[in-house]
Design a protein around this motif. Structure first.
Motif, short mmCIF file in Angstrom:
data_model
loop_
_atom_site.label_atom_id
_atom_site.label_comp_id
_atom_site.label_asym_id
_atom_site.label_seq_id
_atom_site.Cartn_x
_atom_site.Cartn_y
_atom_site.Cartn_z
N GLU A 54 -41.58 -54.62 -7.94
CA GLU A 54 -40.47 -53.84 -7.98
C GLU A 54 -39.30 -54.77 -7.38
O GLU A 54 -39.57 -55.67 -6.63
CB GLU A 54 -40.42 -52.65 -7.24
N ASP A 55 -38.05 -54.68 -7.77
CA ASP A 55 -36.87 -55.49 -7.41
C ASP A 55 -36.60 -54.98 -6.07
O ASP A 55 -36.17 -55.78 -5.27
CB ASP A 55 -35.80 -55.23 -8.36
N MET A 56 -36.23 -53.80 -5.69
CA MET A 56 -35.97 -53.12 -4.54
C MET A 56 -37.08 -52.14 -3.98
O MET A 56 -37.26 -50.79 -4.39
CB MET A 56 -34.53 -52.37 -4.45
N SER A 69 -36.05 -48.57 -2.19
CA SER A 69 -35.23 -47.76 -2.94
C SER A 69 -35.87 -46.41 -3.17
O SER A 69 -37.30 -46.48 -3.66
CB SER A 69 -34.87 -48.29 -4.12
N GLN A 96 -38.33 -48.06 -10.10
CA GLN A 96 -37.94 -49.03 -10.94
C GLN A 96 -38.98 -49.54 -12.14
O GLN A 96 -38.55 -50.59 -12.62
CB GLN A 96 -37.45 -50.22 -10.06
N HIS A 100 -25.66 -46.89 -4.73
CA HIS A 100 -27.12 -47.45 -4.79
C HIS A 100 -27.43 -47.70 -6.10
O HIS A 100 -28.10 -48.73 -6.62
CB HIS A 100 -27.89 -46.59 -3.94
N SER A 115 -26.18 -50.66 -8.03
CA SER A 115 -26.63 -51.84 -7.36
C SER A 115 -28.22 -52.34 -7.73
O SER A 115 -28.46 -53.31 -7.55
CB SER A 115 -26.49 -51.93 -5.95
N LEU A 116 -28.74 -51.15 -8.21
CA LEU A 116 -30.16 -51.39 -8.46
C LEU A 116 -30.36 -52.28 -9.73
O LEU A 116 -29.63 -52.42 -10.81
CB LEU A 116 -30.93 -50.05 -8.80
N ARG A 117 -31.45 -52.80 -9.81
CA ARG A 117 -31.94 -53.80 -11.07
C ARG A 117 -33.57 -53.72 -11.26
O ARG A 117 -34.27 -53.32 -10.18
CB ARG A 117 -31.55 -55.36 -10.74
N SER A 118 -33.58 -53.70 -12.55
CA SER A 118 -35.10 -53.59 -12.95
C SER A 118 -35.47 -55.10 -13.59
O SER A 118 -34.94 -54.76 -15.01
CB SER A 118 -35.41 -52.31 -13.61
#
Length: 528
Positions: free
Chosen positions: A242-244, A247, A251, A458, A461-464
């Motif tokens: 996962e990137d974050m 969260s 993702q 939020h 700002s998330l990325r996958s």
């Protein structure tokens, strides 16, 4: 404290030792030495079978796991084939006996192992190791007979119209289910082994030329970086890539349906299959992918478009309805119509708790009932969750603990949550509901607005795997909205998603829109 420090000092060298690859032990040309080493390796393993034979006049040892090898194939195919070829075999052969044996066998996948590690791994994978005296190589014959269930429809993702096949716990069967749908040599499969003790097979699948090379390379690197003692389920892999990780939103897209995986691969995405788990991981994923159902693409486009707006509305209800009720009932009663306000006030008159306490009490109770329904046997689980909710809600209202409007609000919220197609995404809304209720109970509508803005910030700002989570809405892509705000017909979705399928963007050529047959129109004109 001293005991803890002592254990930590002991644990640290063991950790460092696992990170260093030990040199692999090579095979010995003497059979007795090899057997002694194997018996030492498999000490106290009662399911390991050592069978001595005499093949081609040479002492031979068969090693396999009892129960993981098909005994009929072992006896009637492998051994009988060797016996038949033994009489035809010339005493002097240019090939080594190992190579000669390889060419005479007609069953299973045959490979050569030159080290003890490869031999042990081949045996534990369900193969039969043929160890010949005087040879430094060992043949591993694949005669696996692993227990598995049949291919069935996934219970967590039912459909009215669509394929009824679902993944099972064997990664090879899952690959076959995908290969059946993607009959092209561009469908690529890369295998990895993760887990020091479990040696779990992990397959990364994608379509060459459509999937982005940088994303494929990123998936490879994230999987090869994983260092863990064992992988039991695909979530073990998911939490490492996962990137974050902190969260609340997933993702990685998880599904047990091969048709969903095939459709995502055609859009340029990448799937990760884990041996022992029926759940496939799809990356990258966006917020909108988790809102869609496979059945959206199996019905005529007008119906899924209507259903999507229903789904979007109920997701907002699932997230904000309890907090809105708490905020309006506690701080903004002037926003409620007079007749409705009098009705709510009369219903809440007997309740000793404020709206915030009522909402938290009922939400926690319903979450407990839902969890109990999942953990109980299937025959009684649904009855307990439904009947228990009705009985407890009615009893709480009659006892004056909570008000009837609060029971209605929580019930509608629970129903709305069931409209979300993905369980992990539905759980995210259930989790965020509690901080929103607390904000509504302390700051009113201002608290809800603050929570909503924080969620939007939020999400943006998330990325996958480098792909924006809110794409194609942010950043905006007009063409991508054809499959988000509404479901365009298949002949109108000419291009693949912009950020995942740009290597080969065209998926449907122009001129595919259906219409009246030109020959029929010509016949009509001539008839007139």
């Amino acid at each position: 404290m001293k005991k803890w420090m002592k254990s930590s000092r002991i644990y640290k060298p063991i950790q460092e030792l696992n990170l260093v690859s030990e040199p692999k032990m090579v095979m010995n040309h003497k059979l007795d030495v090899n057997r002694e080493q194997l018996e030492k390796t498999f000490e106290n393993c009662s399911d390991i079978v050592f069978q001595s034979l005499d093949l081609f006049g040479i002492q031979t040892l068969l090693v396999y796991v009892d129960g993981m090898v098909d005994k009929k194939l072992l006896e009637h195919e492998l051994l009988q084939t060797v016996r038949d070829s033994e009489s035809k075999c010339e005493a002097k052969s240019l090939l080594s006996l190992a190579e000669q044996l390889r060419h005479t066998l007609r069953v299973g996948q045959i490979r050569t192992a030159d080290t003890f590690d490869d031999l042990v791994k081949g045996v534990l994978d369900g193969g039969v190791a043929i160890v010949l005296d005087g040879e430094l190589s060992v043949l591993i014959v694949g005669l696996e007979r692993l227990p598995s269930r049949s291919v069935e429809e996934p219970e967590a993702e039912p459909l009215i119209r669509g394929p009824r096949e679902g993944f099972i716990e064997q990664v090879q069967t899952n690959i076959i289910l995908l290969r059946k749908r993607l009959k092209t040599p561009r469908f690529k499969i890369e295998s990895f082994t993760v887990g020091e003790l479990t040696q779990t097979k992990v397959a990364v699948v994608y379509i060459d030329g459509i999937a982005t090379d940088s994303v494929v390379q990123e998936v490879r690197e994230r999987i090869t970086r994983i260092e863990i003692d064992g992988v039991i389920e695909s979530n073990y892999i998911e939490e490492f890539i996962e990137d974050m990780p902190f969260s609340p939103f997933p993702q990685v897209h998880t599904t047990e349906r091969p048709d969903i995986v095939a459709a995502n691969l055609l859009e340029g995405k990448i799937a990760i299959l884990v041996d022992g788990s029926p759940a496939a991981l799809i990356v990258p994923v966006t917020f909108w992918n988790l809102m869609l159902s496979a059945e959206d693409y199996y019905e005529r486009f007008l119906i899924p478009t209507f259903i999507r707006y229903i789904r979007f509305g109920f997701i907002l209800i699932s997230l904000f309805l309890p907090s809105l009720y708490v905020a309006v009932a506690s701080f903004h009663p002037e926003m409620i119509p007079t007749n409705l306000l009098l009705s709510i006030a009369g219903a809440r008159e007997a309740s000793p708790f404020p709206a915030l306490a009522e909402a938290l009490l009922m939400e926690i109770t319903f979450e407990g009932l839902r969890e109990a329904g999942v953990r109980l046997p299937r025959q009684v689980g649904s009855a307990v969750s439904i009947v228990g909710g009705l009985v407890i809600g009615q009893a709480a209202v009659q006892a004056g603990i909570v008000s009837a409007p609060m029971v209605i609000v929580v019930s509608i919220t629970a129903i709305a949550n069931f409209t979300i197609p993905r369980f992990n995404f539905a759980f995210s809304t259930r989790l965020l509901r509690f901080p929103l209720i607390l904000l509504a109970g302390t700051l009113g509508l201002y608290g809800i607005g603050l929570g909503f803005v924080c969620i939007l910030i939020h999400l943006n700002s998330l990325r996958s795997f480098g792909i924006p989570y809110f794409e194609p809405v942010a950043p905006l892509s007009i063409g991508g909205l054809k499959d988000i705000l509404f479901r365009a017909p298949h002949w109108a979705m000419k291009l693949r998603p912009r950020l995942t399928g740009y290597n080969e963007p065209l998926r449907v050529p122009s001129g595919q829109r259906p219409g009246p047959n030109q020959s029929d129109e010509t016949d009509k004109k001539e008839g007139q």
